[in-house]
Design a protein around this motif. Structure first.
Motif, PDB file in Angstrom:
ATOM      1  N   ALA A  74       0.834  -1.216   0.000  1.00  0.00           N
ATOM      2  CA  ALA A  74       0.000   0.000   0.000  1.00  0.00           C
ATOM      3  C   ALA A  74       0.863   1.257   0.000  1.00  0.00           C
ATOM      4  O   ALA A  74       0.553   2.228  -0.695  1.00  0.00           O
ATOM      5  CB  ALA A  74      -0.937  -0.012   1.209  1.00  0.00           C
ATOM      6  N   LEU A 106       2.160   1.765  -3.483  1.00  0.00           N
ATOM      7  CA  LEU A 106       1.146   2.319  -4.386  1.00  0.00           C
ATOM      8  C   LEU A 106       0.894   3.793  -4.061  1.00  0.00           C
ATOM      9  O   LEU A 106       0.646   4.612  -4.951  1.00  0.00           O
ATOM     10  CB  LEU A 106      -0.134   1.495  -4.246  1.00  0.00           C
ATOM     11  CG  LEU A 106      -0.964   1.283  -5.500  1.00  0.00           C
ATOM     12  CD1 LEU A 106      -0.139   0.792  -6.678  1.00  0.00           C
ATOM     13  CD2 LEU A 106      -2.082   0.288  -5.206  1.00  0.00           C
ATOM     14  N   CYS A 107       0.980   4.122  -2.795  1.00  0.00           N
ATOM     15  CA  CYS A 107       0.793   5.506  -2.356  1.00  0.00           C
ATOM     16  C   CYS A 107       1.906   6.396  -2.921  1.00  0.00           C
ATOM     17  O   CYS A 107       1.656   7.524  -3.369  1.00  0.00           O
ATOM     18  CB  CYS A 107       0.807   5.486  -0.827  1.00  0.00           C
ATOM     19  SG  CYS A 107       0.310   6.992  -0.060  1.00  0.00           S
ATOM     20  N   ALA A 159       1.439   6.762  -6.575  1.00  0.00           N
ATOM     21  CA  ALA A 159       0.388   7.758  -6.792  1.00  0.00           C
ATOM     22  C   ALA A 159       0.963   9.172  -6.718  1.00  0.00           C
ATOM     23  O   ALA A 159       0.614  10.044  -7.517  1.00  0.00           O
ATOM     24  CB  ALA A 159      -0.721   7.582  -5.748  1.00  0.00           C
ATOM     25  N   TRP A 214       8.608   3.610   9.271  1.00  0.00           N
ATOM     26  CA  TRP A 214       7.179   3.586   9.617  1.00  0.00           C
ATOM     27  C   TRP A 214       6.599   4.969   9.870  1.00  0.00           C
ATOM     28  O   TRP A 214       5.499   5.291   9.455  1.00  0.00           O
ATOM     29  CB  TRP A 214       6.953   2.741  10.881  1.00  0.00           C
ATOM     30  CG  TRP A 214       7.130   1.284  10.670  1.00  0.00           C
ATOM     31  CD1 TRP A 214       8.140   0.504  11.153  1.00  0.00           C
ATOM     32  CD2 TRP A 214       6.285   0.417   9.907  1.00  0.00           C
ATOM     33  NE1 TRP A 214       7.980  -0.794  10.735  1.00  0.00           N
ATOM     34  CE2 TRP A 214       6.844  -0.873   9.976  1.00  0.00           C
ATOM     35  CE3 TRP A 214       5.120   0.594   9.181  1.00  0.00           C
ATOM     36  CZ2 TRP A 214       6.284  -1.978   9.353  1.00  0.00           C
ATOM     37  CZ3 TRP A 214       4.549  -0.493   8.558  1.00  0.00           C
ATOM     38  CH2 TRP A 214       5.124  -1.757   8.642  1.00  0.00           C
ATOM     39  N   PHE A 274       5.523   6.861   6.811  1.00  0.00           N
ATOM     40  CA  PHE A 274       4.576   6.281   5.842  1.00  0.00           C
ATOM     41  C   PHE A 274       3.229   7.023   5.882  1.00  0.00           C
ATOM     42  O   PHE A 274       2.836   7.553   6.918  1.00  0.00           O
ATOM     43  CB  PHE A 274       4.306   4.812   6.168  1.00  0.00           C
ATOM     44  CG  PHE A 274       5.367   3.867   5.649  1.00  0.00           C
ATOM     45  CD1 PHE A 274       6.497   4.335   4.998  1.00  0.00           C
ATOM     46  CD2 PHE A 274       5.218   2.497   5.811  1.00  0.00           C
ATOM     47  CE1 PHE A 274       7.464   3.460   4.526  1.00  0.00           C
ATOM     48  CE2 PHE A 274       6.178   1.616   5.341  1.00  0.00           C
ATOM     49  CZ  PHE A 274       7.304   2.099   4.705  1.00  0.00           C
ATOM     50  N   PHE A 275       2.522   6.945   4.743  1.00  0.00           N
ATOM     51  CA  PHE A 275       1.134   7.422   4.660  1.00  0.00           C
ATOM     52  C   PHE A 275       0.975   8.812   5.261  1.00  0.00           C
ATOM     53  O   PHE A 275      -0.030   9.115   5.898  1.00  0.00           O
ATOM     54  CB  PHE A 275       0.177   6.440   5.359  1.00  0.00           C
ATOM     55  CG  PHE A 275       0.302   5.031   4.872  1.00  0.00           C
ATOM     56  CD1 PHE A 275      -0.061   4.700   3.568  1.00  0.00           C
ATOM     57  CD2 PHE A 275       0.802   4.031   5.688  1.00  0.00           C
ATOM     58  CE1 PHE A 275       0.071   3.401   3.105  1.00  0.00           C
ATOM     59  CE2 PHE A 275       0.932   2.733   5.231  1.00  0.00           C
ATOM     60  CZ  PHE A 275       0.569   2.422   3.942  1.00  0.00           C
ATOM     61  N   SER A 286       0.337  11.699   4.181  1.00  0.00           N
ATOM     62  CA  SER A 286      -0.729  12.614   3.798  1.00  0.00           C
ATOM     63  C   SER A 286      -2.107  11.971   3.998  1.00  0.00           C
ATOM     64  O   SER A 286      -3.081  12.388   3.416  1.00  0.00           O
ATOM     65  CB  SER A 286      -0.540  13.047   2.353  1.00  0.00           C
ATOM     66  OG  SER A 286      -0.300  11.938   1.538  1.00  0.00           O
ATOM     67  N   GLU A 287      -2.171  10.942   4.857  1.00  0.00           N
ATOM     68  CA  GLU A 287      -3.448  10.239   5.026  1.00  0.00           C
ATOM     69  C   GLU A 287      -4.530  11.163   5.576  1.00  0.00           C
ATOM     70  O   GLU A 287      -5.695  11.007   5.309  1.00  0.00           O
ATOM     71  CB  GLU A 287      -3.241   9.045   5.956  1.00  0.00           C
ATOM     72  CG  GLU A 287      -4.382   8.048   5.994  1.00  0.00           C
ATOM     73  CD  GLU A 287      -4.384   7.125   4.792  1.00  0.00           C
ATOM     74  OE1 GLU A 287      -5.476   6.811   4.304  1.00  0.00           O
ATOM     75  OE2 GLU A 287      -3.300   6.731   4.338  1.00  0.00           O
ATOM     76  N   PHE A 288      -4.138  12.137   6.360  1.00  0.00           N
ATOM     77  CA  PHE A 288      -5.083  12.991   7.082  1.00  0.00           C
ATOM     78  C   PHE A 288      -4.702  14.427   6.840  1.00  0.00           C
ATOM     79  O   PHE A 288      -3.577  14.811   7.147  1.00  0.00           O
ATOM     80  CB  PHE A 288      -4.943  12.696   8.572  1.00  0.00           C
ATOM     81  CG  PHE A 288      -6.143  12.951   9.425  1.00  0.00           C
ATOM     82  CD1 PHE A 288      -7.280  13.582   8.954  1.00  0.00           C
ATOM     83  CD2 PHE A 288      -6.128  12.540  10.746  1.00  0.00           C
ATOM     84  CE1 PHE A 288      -8.356  13.803   9.773  1.00  0.00           C
ATOM     85  CE2 PHE A 288      -7.210  12.748  11.568  1.00  0.00           C
ATOM     86  CZ  PHE A 288      -8.324  13.385  11.084  1.00  0.00           C
ATOM     87  N   HIS A 315      -7.772  15.058   1.333  1.00  0.00           N
ATOM     88  CA  HIS A 315      -8.702  14.861   0.214  1.00  0.00           C
ATOM     89  C   HIS A 315      -8.892  16.133  -0.598  1.00  0.00           C
ATOM     90  O   HIS A 315      -9.140  17.174  -0.035  1.00  0.00           O
ATOM     91  CB  HIS A 315     -10.037  14.364   0.732  1.00  0.00           C
ATOM     92  CG  HIS A 315      -9.867  13.345   1.816  1.00  0.00           C
ATOM     93  ND1 HIS A 315      -9.150  12.179   1.643  1.00  0.00           N
ATOM     94  CD2 HIS A 315     -10.256  13.339   3.110  1.00  0.00           C
ATOM     95  CE1 HIS A 315      -9.144  11.495   2.771  1.00  0.00           C
ATOM     96  NE2 HIS A 315      -9.788  12.175   3.682  1.00  0.00           N
ATOM     97  N   PRO A 334      -4.249   8.062  10.820  1.00  0.00           N
ATOM     98  CA  PRO A 334      -5.549   8.734  10.845  1.00  0.00           C
ATOM     99  C   PRO A 334      -6.213   8.731   9.475  1.00  0.00           C
ATOM    100  O   PRO A 334      -5.555   8.686   8.435  1.00  0.00           O
ATOM    101  CB  PRO A 334      -5.189  10.165  11.249  1.00  0.00           C
ATOM    102  CG  PRO A 334      -3.794  10.353  10.773  1.00  0.00           C
ATOM    103  CD  PRO A 334      -3.118   9.011  10.803  1.00  0.00           C
ATOM    104  N   ARG A 358      -8.407   8.466  -2.607  1.00  0.00           N
ATOM    105  CA  ARG A 358      -7.174   8.075  -1.937  1.00  0.00           C
ATOM    106  C   ARG A 358      -7.313   6.762  -1.161  1.00  0.00           C
ATOM    107  O   ARG A 358      -6.353   5.992  -1.050  1.00  0.00           O
ATOM    108  CB  ARG A 358      -6.754   9.186  -0.984  1.00  0.00           C
ATOM    109  CG  ARG A 358      -5.402   8.954  -0.393  1.00  0.00           C
ATOM    110  CD  ARG A 358      -5.024  10.059   0.583  1.00  0.00           C
ATOM    111  NE  ARG A 358      -3.988   9.545   1.442  1.00  0.00           N
ATOM    112  CZ  ARG A 358      -2.734   9.425   1.077  1.00  0.00           C
ATOM    113  NH1 ARG A 358      -2.360   9.790  -0.106  1.00  0.00           N
ATOM    114  NH2 ARG A 358      -1.842   8.913   1.899  1.00  0.00           N
ATOM    115  N   TRP A 389      -6.160   3.318  -3.012  1.00  0.00           N
ATOM    116  CA  TRP A 389      -4.806   2.801  -3.224  1.00  0.00           C
ATOM    117  C   TRP A 389      -3.971   2.765  -1.955  1.00  0.00           C
ATOM    118  O   TRP A 389      -2.791   2.466  -2.009  1.00  0.00           O
ATOM    119  CB  TRP A 389      -4.080   3.581  -4.326  1.00  0.00           C
ATOM    120  CG  TRP A 389      -3.802   5.020  -4.034  1.00  0.00           C
ATOM    121  CD1 TRP A 389      -2.851   5.523  -3.203  1.00  0.00           C
ATOM    122  CD2 TRP A 389      -4.471   6.157  -4.600  1.00  0.00           C
ATOM    123  NE1 TRP A 389      -2.892   6.889  -3.205  1.00  0.00           N
ATOM    124  CE2 TRP A 389      -3.864   7.308  -4.060  1.00  0.00           C
ATOM    125  CE3 TRP A 389      -5.500   6.314  -5.533  1.00  0.00           C
ATOM    126  CZ2 TRP A 389      -4.270   8.601  -4.405  1.00  0.00           C
ATOM    127  CZ3 TRP A 389      -5.888   7.587  -5.865  1.00  0.00           C
ATOM    128  CH2 TRP A 389      -5.285   8.712  -5.307  1.00  0.00           C
TER     129      TRP A 389
END
Lengths: 353, 353
Positions: free
Chosen positions: A231, A234-235, A238, A342, A345-346, A348-350, A353, B182, B249, B252
């Motif tokens: 994941a 892929l992130c 992206a 770790w 990672f991710f 920009s998850e929060f 959008h 998050p 988002r 992926w």
């Protein structure tokens, strides 16, 4: 029926001859100077020693110095060399390529050019004659060459600058087992195709980590870890697709998720990942265990690593956006330590959008 | 230290007790009426017969009729029942849930309600008392329960309506091996979580098809086919996420690609897929080979199938958008034939940007 010339008799170029032959085309399979042993074997009894299959009788093998003869009157050229051979191939093709014949590239990768990344169709086009008016297209998607060679269902996107070129080419290529979808996102698709091998190294690391870890009470593996790396890969793909102006849809369809998935099921990059996961530095693993093999994931790291570093330094990349890619570049290019970042990672998850 | 109650002593609820116990919380693990054997085993020697591990000493098992006692003064409730048990759980929780205590749902699925689909956090909230003011959050992402139970690296998203709830909850949950990110895309994440089991059935079919096929010259498998189904699955998940108002988002990252990846590495849905790939009708395979097992992918097909049909009939869904999902619904709900609708895959590939 068309006359179709494949340049490069390695695994992918040769496998591609099978659907073409099944469609009744006249197929010329031209080895490079590195493919002499393969061409000899094909001329002897049609057996491809790396695919471990016999190719169809109508596929005609040629040596590298017979490219001009093979290319005469060709309707389509397929480029099946690896990315390191692209400049050589462009030089050989240029004097003999019919000016209207499209080129379909199986060759994949990204080219670092100073502080810029370039996609290979652009690299090729710049090296073809100025009066060449054909289309440069690409085939991408999850294709293990040996599976295609034995007519397993294989699904790809054919990316063409315009849809009319797609329609005629797809008609030549499609069979009951070779499924060809149209795509126009040349940039996004190329970025996905180039980066999947690099990221599959990281997923491969998990098998080495597992072997090197104490056994647990229920004897389970580390699929949760593989999936997290998948994941994150892929992130980061992206991020690169978006940054270079590609379309997000390519991320979750055949070029992105589909191709990354198949690459993680096995192969050379996964085997190298295992050595890295066991704690062997990259240069030692390459020299001791895989010295004869081309490692596309590592080649990509070497090719784009300096450019990625330069782009990050200049602020052209978000310095936090590519923690896994930069960890792999560090492992491959500088024998860096195995470290899963770790906490980056991710990122920009929060609430991105 | 918090007092945390987990309702549901199955695989996932029980595995979740491990990071909580490692963080020093008082953990009450309350079985449902179906978990009596598990609770007995835990009370005897802390061994969980399905996870096949001993749980930490500080995890306190409770029988289903002791929920009220366990819940007294709880800071957080974890819902670990399966989707079929959600209404039961809501009924049992309602009289005893402290009005400010957040609920974190591990329970996943979508609920078909006539011609509409609803996400489970909404279903739960509608069944909790009207004066309940806590947050309903979810944990999603690639988590094989048995791996979490032995402290393998596991990465999830914690989806909360607001970020302040995230910060306090994530602090309670995170360990060196349990990585919590998050997320605010409640809809997108729920759609991904619900559909991945359904689609993993289709990837599982490939192993059955392979077993039932003649051997090929180079003895290779069918990874190209698995990867194409993986990509089409993600493509249809993307359609559903977008259609229901979620964010791309999620497709992926961990909730979509990550969770689908791990689900395709094995488990019950993959085993059922194998029977389907061997040509056994669903109802026969379920009755003969997996009668005792809950098949989340099939449960999802039964739950949402009629709603998907109704939505398509009413024009609320693009009738061409979900060929793989509808093929699986037909196989599961109507013992339909095994048919891969190649010509309808990736329909919007050109030029949907």
């Amino acid at each position: 029926m068309a006359k179709i010339v494949i340049l490069g008799a390695g695994m992918m170029g040769s496998a591609f001859s099978v659907p073409l032959a099944d469609n009744g085309h006249a197929v010329c399979l031209v080895g490079t100077h590195l493919d002499a042993g393969i061409v000899d074997s094909l001329l002897r009894d049609r057996f491809h020693p790396r695919l471990k299959v016999h190719l169809p009788e109508t596929v005609q093998p040629y040596a590298h110095d017979e490219l001009g003869e093979a290319m005469r009157g060709a309707d389509l050229a397929i480029l099946g060399v690896n990315s390191a051979g692209l400049d050589w191939a462009a030089e050989k093709l240029s004097p003999v390529l019919p000016l209207h014949a499209p080129v379909v590239m199986l060759t994949k990768g990204l080219r670092g050019e100073g502080d810029k990344l370039n996609i290979l169709p652009n690299v090729l086009r710049a090296r073809l004659p100025s009066d060449y008016v054909g289309q440069v297209c690409t085939i991408r998607g999850p294709s293990i060459a040996g599976e295609l060679a034995v007519r397993r269902h294989t699904s790809v996107v054919l990316t063409c600058p315009d849809q009319s070129a797609f329609n005629s080419l797809a008609g030549w290529l499609r069979t009951s087992y070779y499924h060809v979808w149209p795509n126009t996102d040349l940039v996004g698709v190329e970025v996905c195709a180039a980066l999947k091998n690099l990221f599959s190294l990281s997923v491969g690391i998990v098998s080495g980590l597992l072997e090197g870890s104490p056994e647990v009470e229920n004897r389970l593996g580390m699929h949760n870890l593989s999936a997290a790396l998948f994941a994150e890969a892929l992130c980061e793909i992206a991020y690169m697709v978006t940054m270079m102006g590609g379309h997000q849809r390519s991320i979750w369809t055949l070029p992105g998720a589909g191709d990354l998935y198949v690459t993680c099921q096995g192969g050379r990059n996964i085997r190298m990942g295992r050595w890295l996961g066991l704690g062997v530095p990259y240069s030692e693993a390459k020299a001791r265990y895989m010295s004869e093999e081309t490692l596309e994931g590592a080649e990509t790291a070497f090719t784009i690593g300096p450019t990625i570093d330069a782009m990050a330094q200049q602020g052209a990349l978000d310095p936090n956006a590519l923690p896994l890619m930069r960890a792999i570049i560090n492992i491959v290019c500088r024998d860096g330590p195995l470290h899963i970042p770790w906490d980056r990672f991710f990122r920009s998850e929060f609430p991105s959008h």
